[in-house]
Design an enzyme around this catalytic site. Sequence first.
Site, mmCIF file in Angstrom:
data_model
loop_
_atom_site.group_PDB
_atom_site.id
_atom_site.type_symbol
_atom_site.label_atom_id
_atom_site.label_comp_id
_atom_site.label_asym_id
_atom_site.label_seq_id
_atom_site.Cartn_x
_atom_site.Cartn_y
_atom_site.Cartn_z
ATOM 1 N N ASP A 1 38.726 40.791 35.800
ATOM 2 C CA ASP A 1 37.846 41.965 35.826
ATOM 3 C C ASP A 1 38.619 43.278 35.690
ATOM 4 O O ASP A 1 38.024 44.357 35.713
ATOM 5 C CB ASP A 1 36.971 41.983 37.083
ATOM 6 C CG ASP A 1 37.763 42.079 38.384
ATOM 7 O OD1 ASP A 1 38.957 42.458 38.337
ATOM 8 O OD2 ASP A 1 37.191 41.779 39.448
ATOM 9 N N LYS B 1 34.216 45.765 39.570
ATOM 10 C CA LYS B 1 33.753 44.916 40.670
ATOM 11 C C LYS B 1 32.349 45.299 41.137
ATOM 12 O O LYS B 1 31.687 44.533 41.826
ATOM 13 C CB LYS B 1 34.719 45.000 41.855
ATOM 14 C CG LYS B 1 36.116 44.476 41.537
ATOM 15 C CD LYS B 1 37.021 44.483 42.754
ATOM 16 C CE LYS B 1 38.435 44.049 42.378
ATOM 17 N NZ LYS B 1 38.495 42.654 41.916
ATOM 18 N N LYS C 1 26.150 35.988 24.934
ATOM 19 C CA LYS C 1 25.593 37.268 25.354
ATOM 20 C C LYS C 1 24.828 37.160 26.662
ATOM 21 O O LYS C 1 24.267 38.135 27.141
ATOM 22 C CB LYS C 1 24.694 37.819 24.253
ATOM 23 C CG LYS C 1 25.480 38.208 23.004
ATOM 24 C CD LYS C 1 24.594 38.758 21.936
ATOM 25 C CE LYS C 1 25.414 39.084 20.696
ATOM 26 N NZ LYS C 1 24.605 39.524 19.574
ATOM 27 N N GLY D 1 41.989 31.738 47.627
ATOM 28 C CA GLY D 1 42.612 32.988 47.202
ATOM 29 C C GLY D 1 43.540 32.784 46.014
ATOM 30 O O GLY D 1 43.955 31.662 45.697
#
Length: 388
Positions: free
Chosen positions: A133, A276, A7, A102
């Site tokens: 994400d 993001k 958490k 990248g």
Amino acid sequence: MGCKGPKSLIGVRNENTFLDLTVQQIEHLNKTYNTDVPLVLMNSFNTDEDTKKILQKYSHCRVKIYTFNQSRYPRINKESLLPVAKDVSYSGENTEAWYPPGHGDIYASFYNSGLLDIFIGEGKEYIFVSNIDNLGATVDLYILNHLMNPPNGKPCEFVMEVTNKTRADVKGGTLTQYEGKLRLVEIAQVPKAHVDEFKSVSKFKIFNTNNLWISLAAVKRLQEKNAIDMEIIVNPKTLDGGLNVIQLETAVGAAIKSFENSLGINVPRSRFLPVKTTSDLLLVMSNLYSLNAGSLTMSEKREFPTVPLVKLGSSFTKVQDYLRRFESIPDMLELDHLTVSGDVTFGKHVSLKGTVIIIANHGDRIDIPPGAVLENKIVSGNLRILDH
């Protein structure tokens, strides 16, 4: 019992982190179809140690989790064009001298890790790649079925999920066709004179979600021939000490032209839900979405499927500041547009509808009172609520 991780990371929904949601999705898939889909995480040398500690929390889940590391490239001094690093170590004064190049590095690093051969040996055929994400990136069995049963009988080695561009996505990469091959064009590759044209919603109607389905056998074949061709993106950076450097990077989708029978599939916007910024985080923490088996779906109570446009100012940029400014996440089911600027806090059970603009000028503070309903309102000036 669902899998729950630490958490200490940001709780995206009900204290679930990005990784919790991903593991729950795959565990649900494995239980539903009695299968064994693994989760593979590509780390950089910056995140590898922390990730390995966190992954211990998932040892009881019905998901095999593998990790491998990206390459480590030297940053280049912009003036001298020489590497910043003094030697090959990446500690001490050399910490800032290296960077991960990248997500286009996935092909070489995945191959070099040995995992590619392991999965091919197990009979696996495709890998689904997404940014962790992107909370909309779930395994879509319709796409998988299309890959396994191509209509023309020709195996498709690479699928890129694209979705319709909105004003919020004008910087997203787009697909073009050139010399009979699909190509990804990123904004960093566009000459300045054509940037406005590239951003046009009417001319370039789709953008790359970075959800990709790629043939493992094709990756192995192309990697062994050194035949994966990706444009180099020059990324200028300034280090903390003020030194201007250059990073040479590649984008994973740029390899689309190297694969056979590549395809772009236009998917619903719901498959692109990246987090993001804290503005994105507010959307996914709100009642706009419900959580089921690790997947976020838009609430049926929202009358139209588009996501509100949310712009939180610099006072909300850091997660700890953002969390401190909301006693509870507002009701946003009927919200179209929210702009917040300056020193603003929200009480419990606030409801936002239509277009809401809240601006606290420098030196002012606005406290939105508990239970407030703001519908098509502009709030500015100074509004303090004091305890007594």
